[in-house]
Design an enzyme around this catalytic site. Structure first.
Site, mmCIF file in Angstrom:
data_model
loop_
_atom_site.group_PDB
_atom_site.id
_atom_site.type_symbol
_atom_site.label_atom_id
_atom_site.label_comp_id
_atom_site.label_asym_id
_atom_site.label_seq_id
_atom_site.Cartn_x
_atom_site.Cartn_y
_atom_site.Cartn_z
ATOM 1 N N LYS A 46 -72.239 -83.001 9.788
ATOM 2 C CA LYS A 46 -73.723 -83.181 9.855
ATOM 3 C C LYS A 46 -74.404 -82.336 9.082
ATOM 4 O O LYS A 46 -74.850 -81.364 9.835
ATOM 5 C CB LYS A 46 -74.043 -83.168 11.403
ATOM 6 C CG LYS A 46 -75.508 -83.682 11.713
ATOM 7 C CD LYS A 46 -75.925 -83.958 13.191
ATOM 8 C CE LYS A 46 -77.143 -84.038 13.684
ATOM 9 N NZ LYS A 46 -77.515 -85.177 13.333
HETATM 10 N N1 PPE Z 1 -76.419 -90.999 12.055
HETATM 11 C C1 PPE Z 1 -77.256 -90.057 11.551
HETATM 12 C C2 PPE Z 1 -77.472 -90.019 10.217
HETATM 13 C C3 PPE Z 1 -77.999 -89.246 12.548
HETATM 14 O O1 PPE Z 1 -78.629 -88.432 12.017
HETATM 15 C C4 PPE Z 1 -77.756 -89.269 13.858
HETATM 16 C C5 PPE Z 1 -78.367 -88.223 14.764
HETATM 17 C C6 PPE Z 1 -76.880 -90.229 14.473
HETATM 18 C C7 PPE Z 1 -76.262 -90.969 13.449
HETATM 19 C C8 PPE Z 1 -76.479 -90.344 15.874
HETATM 20 O O2 PPE Z 1 -75.571 -89.273 16.396
HETATM 21 P P1 PPE Z 1 -75.845 -88.613 17.722
HETATM 22 O O3 PPE Z 1 -77.007 -88.046 17.643
HETATM 23 O O4 PPE Z 1 -74.737 -87.603 17.889
HETATM 24 O O5 PPE Z 1 -75.786 -89.989 18.728
HETATM 25 N N2 PPE Z 1 -79.686 -87.820 14.348
HETATM 26 C C9 PPE Z 1 -80.202 -86.622 14.958
HETATM 27 C C10 PPE Z 1 -81.382 -86.157 14.213
HETATM 28 C C11 PPE Z 1 -82.583 -86.525 14.255
HETATM 29 C C12 PPE Z 1 -83.767 -85.870 13.470
HETATM 30 O O6 PPE Z 1 -84.450 -86.690 12.796
HETATM 31 O O7 PPE Z 1 -83.636 -84.957 13.319
HETATM 32 C C13 PPE Z 1 -80.574 -86.886 16.463
HETATM 33 O O8 PPE Z 1 -80.773 -87.995 16.843
HETATM 34 O O9 PPE Z 1 -81.037 -85.918 17.250
#
Ligand code: PPE
Length: 307
Positions: A158
């Site tokens: 990430k």
């Molecule tokens: N894919 C991406 C690209 C992504 O950024 C997130 C979280 C997810 C999947 C889902 O992952 P999880 O949060 O572990 O379930 N995106 C984060 C950032 C958003 C932002 O705009 O900043 C979030 O949801 O916190």
């Protein structure tokens, strides 16, 4: 706009919000060398509780390891810092953002000598895709931008840099009147939203793209897979062709910020009945029951902030 909280954690100490600054020539600014997390803390009857804190810390350690950027704090130290930060800022619920970055030192792409800086901030963050989204669903499009190809920018990390791709996806979608965009992978299969993983439901079975489809290994994704397993709903991690989005009975996003958000149309094609579907609703209800502390935390997902 962000509403500041009192403190931000920086390399082991709590500093005032407005002092959490970096130099413009910090490595991260020119070269995007950061990894981060997004974590939610929820209000429950027994006080604020942080959702899957250990799993988020582990993913941040994984993200750093991929970029050879060791975090100079242990998982226990980071966990303690985050619990303490929520407490010091008197938050009942909030969003936590730990960031690890290469700091000020040398210029140039190879950054062996730049110090690794760690910050953790928290603030109140409302509904990611709008207040209505959780109940009514969102209208989305397939993006003209693809996710990063494998062996270019690693999707399992990430990293800040990955979000240049996410920005292109999200900007295009919003400018064209959609709430979010879905990116395909380099082979043309469904990957994920700009900030969410995606699930498709058809004939009572759930599909979600595998980790090899350039997706972030989402912690909400994992939580939903576990809840579906408990409910006896089959889930397969498999390649999903684009057109499956159009003929699905239900489509929904998962993410820390987006939580569990139904998708009601893709490219103006109505998904199922054009509203939150029954499986989405069932999973959403169970997910919220746990994070709101209304049902037993049987998976050990919550870390209490109050001792
Ligand atoms: N894919 C991406 C690209 C992504 O950024 C997130 C979280 C997810 C999947 C889902 O992952 P999880 O949060 O572990 O379930 N995106 C984060 C950032 C958003 C932002 O705009 O900043 C979030 O949801 O916190």
């Amino acid at each position: 706009m962000l509403t500041p909280t009192e403190k931000i954690w920086h390399n082991g100490t709590f500093i005032p919000w407005q002092d959490a600054k970096i130099h413009v020539l910090s490595h991260v600014v020119s070269y995007g060398s950061s990894v981060f997390e997004g974590i939610r803390c929820y209000q429950t009857p027994s006080g604020p509780q942080i959702f899957r804190l250990r799993e988020h810390i582990r993913r941040m350690q994984d993200s750093s390891k991929i970029y050879r950027m060791p975090i100079p704090f242990s998982a226990d130290q980071l966990a303690e810092a985050m619990v303490e930060l929520v407490r010091l800022n008197h938050m009942t619920s909030c969003y936590l953002r730990p960031i690890v970055m290469r700091g000020y030192g040398e210029m140039g792409v190879h950054s062996g000598k730049n110090p690794v800086e760690v910050f953790v901030a928290c603030w109140e963050w409302g509904k990611y895709l709008g207040e209505e989204a959780l109940a009514s669903g969102v209208d989305v499009c397939v993006s003209s931008w693809n996710r990063m190809a494998p062996n270019t920018l690693p999707a399992l990390s990430k990293a800040g840099g990955n979000y240049l791709n996410s920005q292109l996806v999200r900007m295009e979608a919003n400018l064209n009147g959609y709430a979010e965009g879905i990116a395909l992978d380099v082979a043309g299969y469904v990957s994920e939203g700009s900030g969410e993983n995606i699930f498709v439901v058809r004939d009572g079975k759930m599909l979600t793209p595998p980790l090899g489809a350039s997706v972030l290994p989402g912690i909400t994704r994992d939580s939903i897979i576990k809840l579906a397993g408990e409910m006896g709903i089959p889930v397969t991690e498999t390649i999903v062709p684009r057109e499956m989005l159009y003929i699905a009975d239900e489509v929904f996003f998962t993410g820390t910020a987006a939580e569990v958000t139904p998708v009601r149309s893709v490219d103006r094609i109505v998904v199922g009945a054009g509203q939150r579907g029954p499986i989405t609703e069932k999973l959403q209800k169970e997910f919220f029951a746990i994070i709101d502390g209304k049902k037993e935390d049987r998976f050990g997902w919550l870390t209490p902030v109050k001792a």
